[in-house]
Design a protein around this motif. Structure first.
Motif, short mmCIF file in Angstrom:
data_model
loop_
_atom_site.label_atom_id
_atom_site.label_comp_id
_atom_site.label_asym_id
_atom_site.label_seq_id
_atom_site.Cartn_x
_atom_site.Cartn_y
_atom_site.Cartn_z
N ASP A 101 1.05 -1.13 -0.02
CA ASP A 101 0.07 0.06 0.01
C ASP A 101 0.96 1.26 0.08
O ASP A 101 0.35 2.37 -0.25
CB ASP A 101 -0.91 -0.14 1.39
N PHE A 102 1.95 1.19 0.60
CA PHE A 102 3.03 2.39 0.67
C PHE A 102 4.07 2.25 -0.15
O PHE A 102 5.34 2.67 -0.03
CB PHE A 102 3.38 2.51 2.01
N ASN A 103 3.92 1.85 -1.64
CA ASN A 103 4.70 1.53 -2.41
C ASN A 103 6.30 0.90 -2.16
O ASN A 103 7.35 1.26 -2.69
CB ASN A 103 5.40 2.92 -3.01
N LEU A 104 6.04 -0.11 -1.05
CA LEU A 104 7.34 -0.68 -0.91
C LEU A 104 7.30 -2.06 -1.66
O LEU A 104 8.47 -2.72 -1.68
CB LEU A 104 7.32 -1.21 0.50
N LYS A 133 -8.55 -8.59 -2.05
CA LYS A 133 -7.98 -7.64 -1.42
C LYS A 133 -6.34 -7.56 -1.78
O LYS A 133 -5.70 -8.65 -1.43
CB LYS A 133 -7.79 -7.69 0.05
N ARG A 134 -5.81 -6.60 -2.16
CA ARG A 134 -4.50 -6.32 -2.73
C ARG A 134 -4.12 -7.62 -3.78
O ARG A 134 -2.98 -8.18 -3.73
CB ARG A 134 -3.61 -6.62 -1.45
N SER A 159 -8.37 -2.60 -2.78
CA SER A 159 -6.95 -2.06 -2.99
C SER A 159 -6.47 -3.08 -4.09
O SER A 159 -5.26 -3.60 -4.31
CB SER A 159 -5.99 -2.35 -1.72
N ASP A 185 -10.49 1.80 -2.85
CA ASP A 185 -9.07 1.96 -2.66
C ASP A 185 -8.37 1.50 -4.07
O ASP A 185 -7.20 1.05 -3.91
CB ASP A 185 -8.45 1.56 -1.58
N ASP A 187 -6.91 1.90 -7.97
CA ASP A 187 -6.13 2.79 -8.74
C ASP A 187 -6.00 2.06 -10.04
O ASP A 187 -5.10 1.06 -10.38
CB ASP A 187 -4.61 3.12 -8.27
N ALA A 212 -16.83 4.68 -5.90
CA ALA A 212 -16.23 6.08 -5.55
C ALA A 212 -14.88 6.36 -6.00
O ALA A 212 -14.55 7.38 -5.94
CB ALA A 212 -16.66 6.09 -4.07
N SER A 213 -14.08 5.24 -5.96
CA SER A 213 -12.71 5.37 -6.03
C SER A 213 -12.47 5.50 -7.67
O SER A 213 -11.17 5.67 -8.23
CB SER A 213 -11.79 4.42 -5.46
N LEU A 214 -13.31 5.37 -8.59
CA LEU A 214 -13.24 5.56 -9.95
C LEU A 214 -13.42 7.13 -10.40
O LEU A 214 -14.16 7.70 -9.54
CB LEU A 214 -14.20 4.77 -10.86
N SER A 317 -12.88 11.51 5.52
CA SER A 317 -11.32 11.43 5.17
C SER A 317 -11.25 12.23 3.90
O SER A 317 -10.14 12.49 3.53
CB SER A 317 -10.78 10.00 5.03
N ARG A 509 10.29 -2.32 9.11
CA ARG A 509 10.84 -1.47 8.30
C ARG A 509 11.95 -0.68 8.98
O ARG A 509 11.61 0.03 9.80
CB ARG A 509 9.92 -0.76 6.88
#
Lengths: 591, 184
Positions: A101-104, A133-134, A159, A185, A187, A212-214, A317, A509
Motif C-alpha cells: 500500500d505504501f509503494n514498498l 484484497k491487494r 486495493s 481504494d 487505482d 467512489a474510487s473511479l 477522510s 521496516r
C-alpha cells in the motif's frame, strides 16, 4: 445439502464406546447428522478445529464448507483448494503484503487472481461471491468471472490493480444476478464511465454499488434509472463526478439507503436547490453510514444535519473541515460508533468529538498534508486525550500526528483500557517524547500493560529495545505488529518473537534488526501468516539458512539496486503448503 | 520598493551572503539524535530541500519511501485542494539582510505573540512588537506588513482578526530602518 459420496460403514449403527473395532471411526453420529451440525459453523477457526478432530470430521467439514477464506494467496494453491473443498460458493483472497500500500512492493510482484479463477470456473460453477484484497486482477480475469458463473452475485475489490473499466463492462453486461459491486481504494485504468451503462435495462438486483474510487463521469441518466430499478439498494457510493443536484435526484429514488457515499459538494446551489437537497437527506430515515463529501464547505454542511442523528459511521477522510464547522456537524451525531476524519479538524475538533459522541468505538485521524515538513499542523496528543476522556468505549484508533508524549498515552489507555487496535503514527521517524525528550518506550509499555485485549499494534517515535521487551512480556493477545524506524538491537525483535503467542503478522521496516533476530523466529514463523522485513540488517546468507532449516516456509528476497550483494533488502517469509511460488518475477529471489 | 532595496545595498551582512547549502535561518549544527541514514527517496515525492528544526535528522534529508504510511490513493485525493479555499493564507515574509524570502500561513496563528514567535524561530532573531510604552522591546528587528491598500504598516496596531484579513505580505525590518514607524 449433499453428503459425502463415500459414507462410512457405521452409518446406520452408530458405534458406542464399547466398540472393539478400533479400526472403525469413533464418531457416534451418522454422516448426514454430522454434516447438518457442521453446516451451521461459519467461523473459519471453528472449522479448522473441527477438521483436526478425526478423519470423519475432516471429511464432513470439507463437504459442508461453502465459504473459503485465504489470507495469503500463496500459502496454498488452487489445486489443493479444489481437491479439498468441493462445495465452495464464496471466496475471499488476499494477496500482496500490506506494505505494498505504501509503494514498498514493486509492480508485477504477483498475487494475480487469474489461475484461481480458471480453477474456480472448472470446479465451482456455482460460485456466488468473490472478495479480493491487494490482488492483481486483469480484464481477462473479470471476463472469466462474468461469464463462467451463472449464479454470480457479489464482487468486492479492495486495493486491487491490473484491470480497467473494460473489465467492469464485462461484469455489468453479463452478471444477471449481481447484488454487489464494491470497488474500494483501487487505482485502475479509468477509460470512461461507460461501464455503468452496460447494466441491462431490466436489471434491478443490486443491493451494493460502490464506484467512489473511479474518476470518470458516468452516464447520469443510466445511473438514475438503475437506482430506481434496484428496489433493494442499500449501499450507494458514487464518485466525484456526481454533482449535488444529481445526488438529490438519486436520494429521491432511493430513500431506503443505509450507506451513502456522496459525490462532490463543489457545485454552487441556488437557494431552492439547497432546500431540496436538505429535504432529500432528511427523507433518508435509514442512513447509517455517510462518506464521500469531497470539497464540502461549511455552507453546505447543514444539509446533512437531519441525516446525522441516525449515523453510526461518518467518513470525512476526503473533506478538509476546520475545527469550528466540524464541531458544529459532529454535535448532530450523537450515535456515532465510527469516525474517520482529516487532521484539519485539529485538537479543538477532537475535543468536540469527545463531548458529542459518547458511543464512539473507532476513530481514525488521517494527515491532510503528510509531507508537510515545516509547520506540522494537524492534531497533537491533546486531541487524542480529549477523545479518550469523552469516549470510554473507544477500542480502535489510527492516529497520525507530529508530536506525542509518554504521559499522554498513559492517560489515554487509562481512560480507554479496552483497546483492541492501537495504531499510532508519529510522522517524523524516531521522534522522542517532545516534552521530556525521552524515547516513547513507556507509552507503548502503558498500552500493552493496560490493554490486555490488544490484537493489533503499530508503534512509532523514538523507541529502544525496551518497547519490544514490554510487548513480548505483556501483549499476549497481539496478532499484528507494525514497526518502523525503531529498536536498538536484535534483542528487540527477539523479545517479540519469543513473547507473543498469538502473533500472526509481523511487518518491520528500517530497524536495526539483523540475522540473529531473524533466525530466532525459526519455529515461530510456521505459526504465523507472514513476516515482512525491509531495510533492516539481514543478509542473504541468513535468509538461505532460514529457508534450509524450515522447508515449509517460503523465504523471498527482493534487492534494491544500489545495495551490496550480501544484503537482503526486502524479506518476505510466509508459511505455505504449496511450495515456492511458480509465478515469481525475476526480482523476487526464492531461497 | 525602494526602501527595501536600499536596505539590501547598505547591508554588509556577510553571513547572509556566505555561500552555503540551506535556507535562511538554518543552523549548520542541527541536532542529530539518530545516525540513521535515510538514503532512499521516492521519485514521486517532492524532493525540495526541507528546513527542519524539530526533528533529529539532517535538514537536507529527502523524503523516505512509503512514509508516513498513507495510501497513495488517499494522498492523491488530498492534494487536490483549492487555492481559494479557507484552509490557508500564505504570505511572503522578507527579512532585511536575508537573501531568500519565506512563506507562512498566517491563518495558523492565533495572535500576535504566536506569529512573532514563529518568525523568530524561522529567522533566528529577536523581533519585538511595537507598543507605545515599550517601543520595540529593545530588539533589533520590527515586523511590518503591507496591507490591502499597499501601505506599509507596523504589526500590532489593529486587532488580530483584522490583521489577518488585510495582511498581504510581511517584512521584518532592521530596527534602525523602522525608526520612522515609531521605534527608537
Amino acid at each position: 445439502m449433499q453428503t459425502d459420496p463415500n459414507p462410512k460403514k457405521s452409518k446406520d449403527s452408530p458405534s458406542n464406546s464399547d466398540s472393539t473395532e478400533s479400526t472403525q471411526s469413533a464418531s457416534p453420529f451418522p454422516d448426514d447428522v454430522l454434516g447438518k451440525v457442521l453446516s451451521f459453523l461459519n467461523s473459519d477457526k471453528d472449522r479448522s478445529s473441527v477438521s483436526l478432530v478425526c478423519k470423519d470430521w475432516y471429511n464432513a467439514e470439507r463437504w459442508t464448507r461453502t465459504k473459503l477464506f485465504i489470507g495469503n494467496c500463496y500459502s496454498v494453491s488452487p489445486e489443493i483448494v479444489a481437491t479439498r473443498f468441493p462445495k465452495i460458493t464464496s471466496v475471499t483472497l488476499k494477496g500482496k503484503p500490506r506494505f505494498s500500500d505504501f509503494n514498498l512492493v514493486p509492480q508485477n510482484w504477483g498475487a494475480d487472481v487469474h489461475y484461481w479463477l480458471v480453477m474456480f470456473a472448472k470446479v465451482y460453477p456455482f460460485l456466488e461471491e468473490l472478495r479480493l484484497k491487494r490482488m492483481t486482477v486483469s480484464d481477462e480475469s473479470l471476463e472469466i468471472l462474468a461469464t463462467a458463473f451463472p449464479g454470480f452475485r457479489a464482487l468486492s475489490l479492495m486495493s486491487c490493480d491490473g484491470f480497467s473499466t473494460d473489465g467492469l463492462k464485462s461484469v455489468a453486461t453479463h452478471c444477471r444476478n449481481l447484488t454487489e459491486l464494491d470497488i474500494q481504494d483501487t487505482d485502475i485504468d479509468d477509460f470512461n464511465g461507460g461501464w455503468l451503462s452496460c447494466f441491462p435495462e431490466n436489471f434491478g438486483s443490486l443491493e451494493v454499488l460502490n464506484f467512489a474510487s473511479l474518476d470518470s463521469e458516468v452516464n447520469f441518466d443510466a445511473l438514475e434509472r438503475l437506482v430506481s430499478r434496484c428496489k433493494s439498494l442499500r449501499v450507494l457510493k458514487v464518485n466525484k463526478s456526481i454533482t449535488l443536484d444529481q445526488l438529490q435526484r438519486l436520494l429521491l429514488r432511493a430513500p431506503q439507503l443505509m450507506e451513502l457515499g456522496t459525490g462532490s459538494f463543489q457545485q454552487e446551489l441556488l437557494p431552492g436547490q439547497f432546500g431540496d437537497l436538505e429535504s432529500a437527506f432528511s427523507n433518508c430515515k435509514n442512513l447509517r453510514t455517510l462518506s464521500g463529501l469531497w470539497e464540502v464547505t461549511s455552507v453546505y454542511l447543514p444539509v446533512l444535519y437531519a441525516a446525522c442523528t441516525s449515523l453510526t459511521f461518518l467518513n470525512l477522510s476526503y473533506a478538509a473541515l476546520r475545527s469550528v464547522e466540524f464541531g458544529n456537524l459532529i454535535a448532530y451525531c450523537p450515535n456515532l460508533r465510527r469516525l474517520w476524519v482529516l487532521d484539519t479538524v485539529e485538537d479543538k475538533g477532537l475535543e468536540a468529538v469527545g463531548s458529542s459522541c459518547p458511543l464512539l468505538e473507532e476513530l481514525r485521524v488521517f494527515p491532510a498534508d503528510p509531507f508537510d515538513q515545516q509547520l506540522h499542523r494537524g492534531v497533537t496528543e491533546l486531541g487524542f486525550v480529549a477523545v479518550s476522556r469523552g469516549c470510554s468505549k473507544l477500542h480502535y484508533v489510527l492516529y497520525f500526528c507530529w508530536q506525542m508524549t509518554n504521559a499522554a498515552v498513559a492517560t489515554i489507555v487509562q481512560n480507554c483500557p479496552n483497546f483492541t487496535h492501537f495504531r499510532l503514527c508519529i510522522m517524523n521517524p524516531g521522534r522522542p517524547d517532545y516534552l521530556t525528550n525521552e524515547p516513547m518506550d513507556e507509552a507503548f509499555g502503558a498500552v500493552v500493560k493496560t490493554c490486555t485485549k490488544l490484537q493489533r499494534l503499530s508503534v512509532s517515535g523514538l523507541l529502544t529495545d525496551l518497547t519490544f521487551e514490554y510487548i513480548g512480556k505483556h501483549a499476549k493477545n497481539l496478532e499484528t505488529l507494525s514497526v518502523a524506524f525503531a529498536g536498538s538491537s536484535d534483542l528487540g525483535m527477539q523479545c517479540v518473537l519469543e513473547g507473543c503467542p498469538k502473533l500472526r503478522k509481523l511487518e518491520i521496516r528500517d530497524c536495526p534488526f539483523g540475522n540473529a533476530a531473524l533466525l530466532s523466529g525459526l519455529e515461530k514463523y510456521e505459526k504465523m501468516r507472514s513476516l515482512w522485513m525491509s531495510s533492516c540488517n539481514v543478509t542473504i546468507t541468513a535468509c538461505q539458512q532460514l529457508a534450509r532449516e524450515m522447508p515449509r516456509l517460503n523465504v523471498e528476497v527482493m534487492k534494491d539496486k544500489e545495495s551490496d550483494d550480501s544484503q537482503a533488502d526486502k524479506v518476505y517469509v510466509y508459511r505455505s503448503v504449496a511450495g515456492p511460488r511458480r509465478d515469481a518475477p525475476p526480482f523476487v529471489l526464492t531461497l | 520598493m525602494e526602501r527595501a532595496s536600499a536596505a539590501y545595498e547598505n547591508d554588509l551582512n556577510l553571513k547572509a551572503t556566505e555561500l552555503r547549502l540551506g535556507l535562511p535561518g538554518t543552523d549548520e549544527s542541527s541536532e542529530k539524535q539518530s545516525s540513521r541514514n535515510y538514503k532512499r527517496s521516492s521519485p514521486e515525492m517532492d524532493n525540495s530541500c526541507q528546513k527542519d528544526e524539530q526533528k533529529c535528522v539532517p535538514a537536507s534529508k529527502a523524503q523516505v519511501v512509503g512514509w508516513p504510511p498513507v495510501r497513495s490513493y488517499l494522498k492523491n485525493v488530498l492534494h487536490q485542494k483549492n487555492d481559494s479555499d479557507l484552509s490557508g493564507m500564505f504570505v511572503k515574509v522578507s527579512m532585511d539582510g536575508a537573501p531568500y524570502l519565506r512563506k507562512i500561513d498566517i491563518k495558523v496563528y492565533k495572535n500576535y505573540p504566536d506569529l512573532l514567535k514563529a518568525l523568530e524561530n524561522m529567522f533566528k532573531c529577536s523581533i519585538g512588537v511595537y507598543s507605545e510604552r515599550e517601543g520595540c522591546n529593545g530588539s533589533d528587528f520590527s515586523p511590518t506588513y503591507e496591507d490591502k491598500d499597499g501601505d506599509w504598516m507596523l504589526v500590532g496596531d489593529v486587532p488580530w482578526d483584522m490583521f489577518i484579513t488585510s495582511c498581504k505580505r510581511l517584512r521584518i525590518m532592521k530596527g534602525s530602518e523602522a525608526k520612522g514607524l515609531g521605534c527608537l
